[in-house]
Enzyme design. Structure first.
Site, PDB file in Angstrom:
ATOM      1  N   CYS A   1      62.113 -54.876 157.822  1.00  0.00           N
ATOM      2  CA  CYS A   1      61.761 -54.577 159.500  1.00  0.00           C
ATOM      3  C   CYS A   1      62.057 -55.686 160.280  1.00  0.00           C
ATOM      4  CB  CYS A   1      60.302 -53.663 159.432  1.00  0.00           C
ATOM      5  SG  CYS A   1      60.160 -52.882 160.815  1.00  0.00           S
TER       6      CYS A   1
ATOM      7  N   VAL B   1      31.528 -55.187 139.080  1.00  0.00           N
ATOM      8  CA  VAL B   1      32.954 -55.602 138.067  1.00  0.00           C
ATOM      9  C   VAL B   1      33.281 -56.985 138.598  1.00  0.00           C
ATOM     10  CG1 VAL B   1      34.702 -54.045 139.378  1.00  0.00           C
ATOM     11  CG2 VAL B   1      35.058 -54.641 137.199  1.00  0.00           C
TER      12      VAL B   1
ATOM     13  N   SER C   1      31.899 -59.542 140.067  1.00  0.00           N
ATOM     14  CA  SER C   1      31.301 -60.907 139.543  1.00  0.00           C
ATOM     15  C   SER C   1      31.141 -60.855 137.931  1.00  0.00           C
ATOM     16  CB  SER C   1      29.716 -60.721 140.237  1.00  0.00           C
ATOM     17  OG  SER C   1      29.004 -59.711 139.551  1.00  0.00           O
TER      18      SER C   1
ATOM     19  N   GLU D   1      57.820 -50.334 150.567  1.00  0.00           N
ATOM     20  CA  GLU D   1      56.475 -50.525 150.092  1.00  0.00           C
ATOM     21  C   GLU D   1      55.728 -49.449 150.113  1.00  0.00           C
ATOM     22  OE1 GLU D   1      56.051 -52.441 154.049  1.00  0.00           O
ATOM     23  OE2 GLU D   1      57.723 -52.181 152.581  1.00  0.00           O
TER      24      GLU D   1
ATOM     25  N   HIS E   1      60.510 -49.262 155.146  1.00  0.00           N
ATOM     26  CA  HIS E   1      59.600 -49.969 154.288  1.00  0.00           C
ATOM     27  C   HIS E   1      59.500 -49.432 153.023  1.00  0.00           C
ATOM     28  CE1 HIS E   1      57.441 -52.100 157.571  1.00  0.00           C
ATOM     29  NE2 HIS E   1      57.917 -51.379 158.445  1.00  0.00           N
TER      30      HIS E   1
END
Length: 507
Positions: A76, A221, A223, A166, A164
């Site tokens: 883009c 999850v 830490s 993605e 795009h």
């Protein structure tokens, strides 16, 4: 790795996620703070941008640093910038080109788009268009409204695309990205959870040496994975501290401490409820609450750090969305959404260096690493819980009485999700306590009590989320149980907002 130069696009983080789904490592860097080329960087992607290349204030990277040295892909804005600065013409579109389009293959055998189907849907999001390309460019694909949807610079591994790849709506975007990364940049697809563990443990061991690390453990999850990585790297030199800030879920302090008994972690529980309640007294503003909690959190850790011999490091379970939402990745155009208590802001007096082994991982990637580390399922599958805890689920000022009220309602909701087999279908759930009262009736008596909001969302990484479509019968039972069992609440409502435009938490 792939280097992504960020120009402030809302989609930049999606580029990173799609690349990592191909088991290839990548990093996002602001376009004006890019690292020097090294042997690890095998290709460069230029992101989109809220700017027009025609704006005087728009980013102006020096692409000569990369051209003819590394494969280069402009997406883009990146594509328009190449055309604009290399002898072509970029003009404002007559109509804003945003949304679905269908790709027409002009050079179907081109190495960037080979394997993609003619007529497949792609996603456009731009206000300018490439009206004319330089002589050294060749068009490789187009759409009905965009003559230059993709190009290649002759005799270079330099490409530009107007769409795009993605985003989910570009149906074969993954093929294009894989062509660029695997075939053109020739990067092996070997960045896996196991390889991340091996590399990260080695880096932590080299960075920390024989010094001690203090880690704030929450039971979540993030830490937990950070703790296990550090445990593998430095063993007994890791000192975990779990702080009861008075803003945890019902019985969570005892439950979390118990869950770590068999993991070999050195965990100390610290009761600091009064300290946090004092810091929050009379504060209603969400940002001020977060900052007050962050300061109290730091004060507790500063005090505890003096009790650990040779403590030089403070470890945190910061992950990528925390960083993205707190600090503009692009260094300017992106707007800060909210501050996070564990991102930056450490005072000068705290003589601890910070180590954040997960700060470039998305939530789903953290869970995959956790599986590689054999974390128990009850920790690995635990819903995300905000660092500031229930303080940002209580709208208005914080009191122990309000916390107790919300803990009881929240426990009913979460336990019901687990008993109904719905817990693992929801990415995050919780109850919000509103600063309003409403009229109700119980038996023959009028009530005037508080209202709560049920919030449950589905997501993969927290960057975007949709509200979970829970069964009506389930919601009816939860509502009935909360109103009947929690004295002080007489109304339950459901939040059906997505992110964006709303956020998952209310504050």
């Amino acid at each position: 790795m792939i280097l992504i130069l960020d120009f402030g696009s809302q989609y930049t983080q999606l580029i990173a996620r799609r690349i990592r789904e191909l088991n290839v490592y990548c990093e996002i860097h602001p376009w004006n703070k890019a690292p020097e080329i090294n042997t690890n960087i095998k290709g460069v992607i230029l992101s989109g941008s809220p700017f027009s290349v025609l704006d005087n204030e728009s980013p102006k990277p020096d692409l000569d640093i990369y051209r003819n040295k590394l494969p280069l892909l402009g997406v883009c804005f990146g594509a328009q910038f190449m055309a604009h600065t290399m002898g072509g013409y970029v003009l404002p579109s007559k109509i804003r080109e945003y949304g679905r389009a269908h790709l027409r293959m002009i050079e179907p055998d081109n190495e960037l788009i080979v394997g993609m189907s003619d007529g497949k849907q792609v996603w456009m999001s731009h206000g300018d268009t490439i009206a004319e390309i330089p002589e050294s460019f060749e068009v490789i694909c187009s759409t009905e409204d965009v003559a230059v949807a993709g190009f290649k610079i002759k005799n270079e591994s330099t490409y530009g695309i107007q769409f795009h790849p993605e985003v989910y709506h570009s149906e074969e975007g993954k093929i294009l990205l894989e062509n660029f990364i695997v075939n053109i940049c020739q990067i092996p697809q070997n960045w896996t959870p196991d390889s991340f563990v091996e590399t990260t443990v080695a880096e932590l061991r080299a960075k920390i040496g024989e010094e001690s690390v203090i880690l704030g453990l929450s039971g979540g999850v993030d830490s937990s994975v950070a703790a296990m990585l550090l445990q593998k790297a430095i063993g007994d030199n890791l000192h975990c501290i779990f702080v009861d800030n008075g803003l945890l879920r019902k019985d969570e302090f005892e439950t979390v401490l118990d869950s770590y008994k068999h993991l070999g972690l050195n965990v100390k529980g610290v009761d600091a409820k009064k300290e946090f309640y004092t810091a929050l007294a009379g504060i209603s503003d969400p940002e001020l609450k977060r900052k007050a909690i962050g300061k109290a959190f730091i004060d507790v850790f500063d005090r505890e750090s003096h009790k650990v011999e040779n403590a030089s490091w403070l470890a945190q379970g910061t992950i990528y969305p925390d960083v993205i939402e707190s600090v503009s990745v692009s260094g300017g155009p992106s707007q800060t959404i909210k501050s996070h208590h564990n991102v930056g802001g450490l005072p000068d007096f705290m003589k601890l260096k910070v180590v954040e082994p997960l700060k470039l991982l998305f939530k789903d990637e953290v869970r995959r690493v956790g599986r590689s580390l054999d974390l128990p399922a009850d920790i690995l599958n635990r819903h995300p819980f905000p660092g500031p805890g229930l303080a940002i689920r209580i709208l208005g000022d914080i009191t122990p009485e309000k916390v107790h009220l919300l803990q009881e309602a929240d426990a009913i909701f979460i336990n019901a999700l687990k008993k109904s087999g719905l817990y693992d279908e929801v990415w995050q759930a919780g109850v919000m306590l509103l600063p309003v009262q409403s009229v109700g009736v119980m038996g023959d008596e009028r009530t005037y009590e508080k209202a709560v909001v049920l919030r449950a969302v589905s997501s993969t990484d927290g960057m975007t989320a949709d509200w979970s479509h829970l069964p009506y019968e389930f919601l009816a039972k939860v509502s009935n149980d909360i109103i009947n069992k929690v004295k002080g609440i007489n109304r339950v409502v459901l939040d059906i907002s997505s992110k964006p435009p709303a956020t998952i938490e209310w504050e």
